[in-house]
Design an enzyme around this catalytic site. Structure first.
Site, PDB file in Angstrom:
ATOM      1  N   LYS A 130       3.456  22.894   2.337  1.00 55.98           N
ATOM      2  CA  LYS A 130       3.630  23.644   1.089  1.00 55.98           C
ATOM      3  C   LYS A 130       4.831  23.095   0.336  1.00 55.98           C
ATOM      4  O   LYS A 130       5.782  22.604   0.938  1.00 55.98           O
ATOM      5  CB  LYS A 130       3.859  25.129   1.406  1.00 55.98           C
ATOM      6  N   ASP A 182      12.035  19.564   3.749  1.00 51.15           N
ATOM      7  CA  ASP A 182      11.835  19.879   5.165  1.00 51.15           C
ATOM      8  C   ASP A 182      11.839  18.544   5.893  1.00 51.15           C
ATOM      9  O   ASP A 182      10.929  17.733   5.714  1.00 51.15           O
ATOM     10  CB  ASP A 182      10.489  20.597   5.339  1.00 51.15           C
ATOM     11  N   TYR A 200      -3.122  18.104   1.227  1.00 59.19           N
ATOM     12  CA  TYR A 200      -1.880  18.805   1.524  1.00 59.19           C
ATOM     13  C   TYR A 200      -1.006  18.038   2.498  1.00 59.19           C
ATOM     14  O   TYR A 200      -1.481  17.403   3.422  1.00 59.19           O
ATOM     15  CB  TYR A 200      -2.170  20.174   2.136  1.00 59.19           C
TER      16      TYR A 200
HETATM   17  C1  F6R Z   1       6.088  25.040   5.061  1.00 62.89           C
HETATM   18  C2  F6R Z   1       5.426  24.926   6.355  1.00 62.89           C
HETATM   19  C3  F6R Z   1       3.973  24.984   6.489  1.00 62.89           C
HETATM   20  C4  F6R Z   1       3.520  23.773   7.286  1.00 62.89           C
HETATM   21  C5  F6R Z   1       2.139  23.942   7.804  1.00 62.89           C
HETATM   22  C6  F6R Z   1       1.662  22.683   8.515  1.00 62.89           C
HETATM   23  O1  F6R Z   1       7.430  24.998   5.254  1.00 62.89           O
HETATM   24  O2  F6R Z   1       6.106  24.768   7.331  1.00 62.89           O
HETATM   25  O3  F6R Z   1       3.308  25.077   5.280  1.00 62.89           O
HETATM   26  O4  F6R Z   1       3.611  22.643   6.490  1.00 62.89           O
HETATM   27  O5  F6R Z   1       2.104  25.048   8.616  1.00 62.89           O
HETATM   28  O6  F6R Z   1       2.111  22.682   9.805  1.00 62.89           O
HETATM   29  P1  F6R Z   1       1.717  21.585  10.899  1.00 62.89           P
HETATM   30  O7  F6R Z   1       2.402  20.330  10.464  1.00 62.89           O
HETATM   31  O8  F6R Z   1       2.294  22.155  12.122  1.00 62.89           O
HETATM   32  O9  F6R Z   1       0.228  21.483  10.903  1.00 62.89           O
HETATM   33 MG    MG Z   2       9.385  24.604   4.380  1.00 68.73          MG
HETATM   34 MG    MG Z   3       7.597  23.247   6.862  1.00 67.51          MG
END
Ligand code: F6R
Ligand code: MG
Ligand code: MG
Length: 364
Positions: A233, A11, A230
């Site tokens: 994901k 990503d 984290y």
């Molecule tokens: C996986 C994904 C989510 C984001 C999570 C964090 O593709 O998009 O797991 O990593 O929602 O989002 P932010 O960076 O907006 O806090």
């Molecule tokens: Mg993703």
């Molecule tokens: Mg993402």
């Protein structure tokens, strides 16, 4: 001829939140890879699922080839430049290291690679999932390779009924790879006992017992286990060779009818059903639901056929409707109980902080 399939996915930025990469971003990744076509890379495919861009390479350099990993890293850096230029959300999100150090594994992108002697006809599937983690493939792999309810070849084909070797990784153990090899049919209950725990035990590879040929390889990295926190994901990838001594394409696809509940969904902190979607699909409801796409190919002398979108069929429209209902049902209970993940799996520290703050307000 020995062919290597390497899929590397990341990503590196998307439109309107974690929804879908822009066409310009995908084009800039493609521009980088194109230059190596016919040289380092015999053939390639680039696609997206949710907010992730996946590059599938066909080459003859074997697994873990430094130059190939460097190429993928550079292509993702180029894509990140474009993401920044366009002001996309989460530009470069999955490129966790400042510099490339020989292999992209552990640096953020999901990686799965296998090398094999091509059969005269070499059909295989590339699965890419978004808004979930590597354990999402545990159940479909188990059912596709070990359960005659899905893999009828286990009772119909003498070669397939010899069973498969499952290589399962303990992803909670971070000091080194800790793995176990178990064999179907005699170890089936042991395999189920491990694979029920999607966050700890993950299938990393499958081999035919009849021929010892590798049938499948999956990405297994759980970055929060490495980084201690984290960073998003670890949306996983999976390659599966089909037909002949392996399950048929439709047997491998069959378990995706279930829409089983996996970790991920909104903010990587919820439980939701895995929806089989078309390649290039974006994300929507509650930053989900968790999605998986399946692209089918044949490879011959390292050259790919055009991709076939295996979930683009009226049957899967029915499944998607059924899975939408499952997503709706679990979302009706919001944050309560199994709708949200355990503390250790939450993608944000917010709840843990709240618990610490509340600690001193408890009294007897
Ligand atoms: C996986 C994904 C989510 C984001 C999570 C964090 O593709 O998009 O797991 O990593 O929602 O989002 P932010 O960076 O907006 O806090
Ligand atoms: Mg993703
Ligand atoms: Mg993402």
């Amino acid at each position: 001829m020995k062919t290597t399939l390497s899929v590397i996915k990341a990503d590196i930025g998307s439109i309107a939140g974690h929804i879908r990469p822009s066409q310009a971003l995908i084009d800039s990744v493609r521009g980088c890879i194109e230059k190596e076509a016919g040289k380092l890379v015999i053939d390639y495919y680039i696609g997206s699922t949710g907010d992730d861009v996946a590059i599938l390479f066909c080459h003859d350099q074997g697994v873990g080839c430094r130059d190939l990993h460097q190429l993928a890293w550079d292509a993702f850096l180029k894509g990140t430049e474009k993401a920044k230029e366009q002001g996309l959300y989460g530009a470069g999100q999955d490129l966790l290291a400042d510099a490339f150090s020989g292999n992209v594994k552990g640096l953020g992108p999901a990686v799965a690679e296998m090398e094999f002697e091509e059969r005269p006809a070499e059909p295989f599937l590339l699965f890419t999932a978004d808004k979930t983690d590597p354990g999402a493939y545990n159940l479909p792999i188990y059912l596709g390779f070990a359960d005659p309810m899905h893999c009828s070849g286990l009772i119909l084909s003498p070669k397939i009924s010899k069973g498969f070797k499952f290589v399962i990784l303990d992803v909670a153990f971070t000091e080194a790879d800790r793995m176990i090899e178990l064999h179907t049919p005699e170890d089936t209950y042991y395999i189920a006992a491990l694979l029920r725990d999607n966050e700890r035990f993950v299938v990393s590879a499958i081999y035919s017992r009849a021929t010892e040929e590798q049938a499948a390889v999956a990405s297994t990295t759980r970055l929060h286990n490495i980084a201690g926190k984290y960073t998003g994901k670890d949306d996983p990838v999976l390659l599966v060779r089909c037909q002949g001594d392996f399950p048929a394409t439709g047997e491998i696809l069959s378990p995706y009818s279930i829409g089983h509940l996996v970790a991920g969904f909104m903010r990587g902190s919820h439980t939701g059903p895995l929806m089989p979607v078309l390649m290039g699909s974006g994300i929507s409801y509650f930053d989900g639901p968790p999605v998986v796409s399946a692209v089918g190919f044949c490879v011959h002398n390292g050259k790919l056929t055009e991709p076939v979108d295996c979930f683009d069929h009226p049957y899967w429209d029915y499944v998607r409707t059924k899975v939408s209902k499952k997503a709706f049902d679990i979302r009706e209970q919001g944050f309560s109980g199994p709708a949200m993940l355990h503390y250790s799996e939450l993608e944000y520290g917010g709840i843990v902080n709240m618990m610490e703050e509340l600690e001193e307000r408890f009294h007897s």
